[in-house]
Scaffold this active site. Sequence first.
Site, PDB file in Angstrom:
ATOM      1  CB  ALA A  85      12.069  17.454 -13.550  1.00 42.10           C
ATOM      2  CE1 TYR A 152       5.046  13.386  -5.458  1.00 39.04           C
ATOM      3  CE2 TYR A 152       2.705  13.174  -4.948  1.00 39.04           C
ATOM      4  CZ  TYR A 152       3.748  13.104  -5.849  1.00 39.04           C
ATOM      5  OH  TYR A 152       3.487  12.744  -7.149  1.00 39.04           O
ATOM      6  CE  LYS A 156       3.765  16.272  -7.805  1.00 42.14           C
ATOM      7  NZ  LYS A 156       4.606  16.461  -8.983  1.00 42.14           N
ATOM      8  CB  VAL A 196      -0.014  -1.169  -6.810  1.00 42.68           C
ATOM      9  CG1 VAL A 196      -1.213  -0.638  -7.600  1.00 42.68           C
ATOM     10  CG2 VAL A 196      -0.314  -2.570  -6.312  1.00 42.68           C
ATOM     11  CB  ILE A 212      -2.955  -7.299  -1.060  1.00 41.19           C
ATOM     12  CG1 ILE A 212      -3.082  -7.780  -2.512  1.00 41.19           C
ATOM     13  CG2 ILE A 212      -3.970  -6.220  -0.733  1.00 41.19           C
ATOM     14  CD1 ILE A 212      -4.477  -8.267  -2.885  1.00 41.19           C
ATOM     15  NE  ARG A 220      -4.527   4.149  -3.723  1.00 39.71           N
ATOM     16  CZ  ARG A 220      -5.014   3.935  -2.499  1.00 39.71           C
ATOM     17  NH1 ARG A 220      -6.305   3.714  -2.320  1.00 39.71           N
ATOM     18  NH2 ARG A 220      -4.200   3.950  -1.458  1.00 39.71           N
ATOM     19  NE  ARG A 280       2.824   0.751   0.868  1.00 38.36           N
ATOM     20  CZ  ARG A 280       3.004   0.929  -0.431  1.00 38.36           C
ATOM     21  NH1 ARG A 280       2.198   1.719  -1.116  1.00 38.36           N
ATOM     22  NH2 ARG A 280       3.980   0.334  -1.056  1.00 38.36           N
ATOM     23  N   GLY A 282      -1.466   5.438   7.053  1.00 39.29           N
ATOM     24  CA  GLY A 282      -1.952   6.639   6.358  1.00 39.29           C
ATOM     25  C   GLY A 282      -2.549   6.360   4.994  1.00 39.29           C
TER      26      GLY A 282
HETATM   27  C1  UD2 Z   1      -0.459   7.259  -5.553  1.00 41.87           C
HETATM   28  C2  UD2 Z   1       0.802   7.813  -6.206  1.00 41.87           C
HETATM   29  C3  UD2 Z   1       1.466   8.811  -5.311  1.00 41.87           C
HETATM   30  C4  UD2 Z   1       0.492   9.911  -4.899  1.00 41.87           C
HETATM   31  C5  UD2 Z   1      -0.755   9.258  -4.294  1.00 41.87           C
HETATM   32  C6  UD2 Z   1      -1.835  10.289  -4.029  1.00 41.87           C
HETATM   33  C7  UD2 Z   1       1.748   6.138  -7.675  1.00 41.87           C
HETATM   34  C8  UD2 Z   1       2.825   5.117  -7.833  1.00 41.87           C
HETATM   35  N1  UD2 Z   1       1.734   6.736  -6.460  1.00 41.87           N
HETATM   36  O1  UD2 Z   1      -0.124   6.521  -4.396  1.00 41.87           O
HETATM   37  O2  UD2 Z   1       2.573   9.399  -5.977  1.00 41.87           O
HETATM   38  O3  UD2 Z   1       0.164  10.685  -6.023  1.00 41.87           O
HETATM   39  O4  UD2 Z   1      -1.333   8.307  -5.199  1.00 41.87           O
HETATM   40  O5  UD2 Z   1      -2.962   9.731  -3.451  1.00 41.87           O
HETATM   41  O6  UD2 Z   1       0.968   6.426  -8.567  1.00 41.87           O
HETATM   42  N2  UD2 Z   1      -0.112  -1.864  -2.796  1.00 41.87           N
HETATM   43  C9  UD2 Z   1      -0.126  -3.197  -2.420  1.00 41.87           C
HETATM   44  N3  UD2 Z   1       0.998  -3.934  -2.652  1.00 41.87           N
HETATM   45  C10 UD2 Z   1       2.132  -3.411  -3.235  1.00 41.87           C
HETATM   46  C11 UD2 Z   1       2.130  -2.046  -3.598  1.00 41.87           C
HETATM   47  C12 UD2 Z   1       0.996  -1.295  -3.351  1.00 41.87           C
HETATM   48  O7  UD2 Z   1      -1.111  -3.708  -1.889  1.00 41.87           O
HETATM   49  O8  UD2 Z   1       3.109  -4.155  -3.417  1.00 41.87           O
HETATM   50  C13 UD2 Z   1      -1.341  -1.071  -2.561  1.00 41.87           C
HETATM   51  C14 UD2 Z   1      -1.095   0.172  -1.735  1.00 41.87           C
HETATM   52  O9  UD2 Z   1      -1.144  -0.139  -0.365  1.00 41.87           O
HETATM   53  C15 UD2 Z   1      -2.257   1.044  -2.204  1.00 41.87           C
HETATM   54  C16 UD2 Z   1      -2.446   0.662  -3.679  1.00 41.87           C
HETATM   55  O10 UD2 Z   1      -1.800  -0.601  -3.820  1.00 41.87           O
HETATM   56  O11 UD2 Z   1      -3.434   0.732  -1.525  1.00 41.87           O
HETATM   57  C17 UD2 Z   1      -1.826   1.667  -4.631  1.00 41.87           C
HETATM   58  O12 UD2 Z   1      -0.502   1.896  -4.233  1.00 41.87           O
HETATM   59  P1  UD2 Z   1       0.519   2.790  -5.102  1.00 41.87           P
HETATM   60  O13 UD2 Z   1       1.769   2.862  -4.293  1.00 41.87           O
HETATM   61  O14 UD2 Z   1       0.573   2.299  -6.479  1.00 41.87           O
HETATM   62  O15 UD2 Z   1      -0.204   4.194  -5.191  1.00 41.87           O
HETATM   63  P2  UD2 Z   1      -0.891   5.172  -4.089  1.00 41.87           P
HETATM   64  O16 UD2 Z   1      -2.332   5.270  -4.468  1.00 41.87           O
HETATM   65  O17 UD2 Z   1      -0.556   4.752  -2.725  1.00 41.87           O
END
Ligand code: UD2
Length: 333
Positions: A85, A152, A156, A196, A212, A220, A280, A282
């Site tokens: 949680a 966040y 953790k 994503v 994107i 990732r 995005r 950062g």
């Molecule tokens: C992940 C975790 C977050 C944290 C982080 C630590 C998830 C959902 N989030 O964030 O909780 O643990 O890792 O590093 O697992 N993107 C697009 N288009 C979209 C949505 C996302 O291009 O519509 C890109 C986004 O800019 C990023 C990638 O996809 O480069 C992954 O995005 P995300 O939000 O799934 O996860 P992340 O790695 O930012």
Amino acid sequence: MQAEVIVVTGGAGFIGSHIVESLLSGGARVIVLDDYSTGKKSNLLNVETHSNLNIYEVDLTQNIKASLTRVEEEAGMIDRVIHFAAQTAVVNSIENPIQDIHSNSMMTVHLLEYFKNKNLKKFIFASSAAVYGDVAEFPIQEDFSCEPLSPYGINKLASENYMFYYSKVFGIPSVALRFFNVYGPRQDPANPYSGVISIFLERAMKGLDLNIFGDGKQTRDFVYVSDVVQAIDKALYLESKNFSAVNIGSSLETSINQLAQSIVNLFPEAGSKINHLSARDGEIIKSLSSTDKARALLSFEKKISLEKGLAETAQWFIGCESTLSKRTLSETR
Ligand code: UD2
């Protein structure tokens, strides 16, 4: 022999509901504590009538002790805890860092305090790759320095530090699983900060364009939810009395461009296009886990390839869509 009592906080969530199903099929008595803030009742639909499952709707930021006392009165002594949680969005933690302490590290400390003289057999925690921050060397190993770049990630890491302390001083054995990008059925695409894969699959299925952020060359490490369940299950019964932090990923990096193309290819008839929007703030450029420690400690082996995992998740989305349209159809009749 009486079944072990295992508490899953956040058991109605995306990952939590999968572990609940797996624990029940292994014969455990499972207690779910969830406030349904991000979890959903429908995630537990397959098991909600199971005789070994009890679900308590409770807000764990308020009076955890009372909730756990009630559970122990009704179900008997708690043997193991899986603590999932939490407030799950990085962006919310940045907007409201104080609230984030309450729904992240504070909750962990309350739980550990409750169990400190109770011979708990294991405390498992959903940690995150966010503890590392921006890393220069790859693959990322657990002994790299942790410099989280969001409240966040700070929370953790703080939870992990408390787990280390409670293991050393009060003998609560614990494992923090540092998840990379977990995906699979039941991941909710509801907001722009959802995973994503869930967002892209939902849009591709409907023929909407995939957006994107940035040039899409960022990578990732995507790990399928059943592989994560396998790791949790192993960690739950790990012999060690100490604290361990372990990466759970696939040890494979995939660019967001590759991902988007693979997802569009799953729905050739739908005709989605891929757009590039501004990056995005950062954003980390690269993510890649070392899972050597998971292999050594938990015999963790990734079983599901990204190709297979995407196909299974797509099937799930298609199933949800048809259930929804059937319901809408019968409601309009
Ligand atoms: C992940 C975790 C977050 C944290 C982080 C630590 C998830 C959902 N989030 O964030 O909780 O643990 O890792 O590093 O697992 N993107 C697009 N288009 C979209 C949505 C996302 O291009 O519509 C890109 C986004 O800019 C990023 C990638 O996809 O480069 C992954 O995005 P995300 O939000 O799934 O996860 P992340 O790695 O930012």
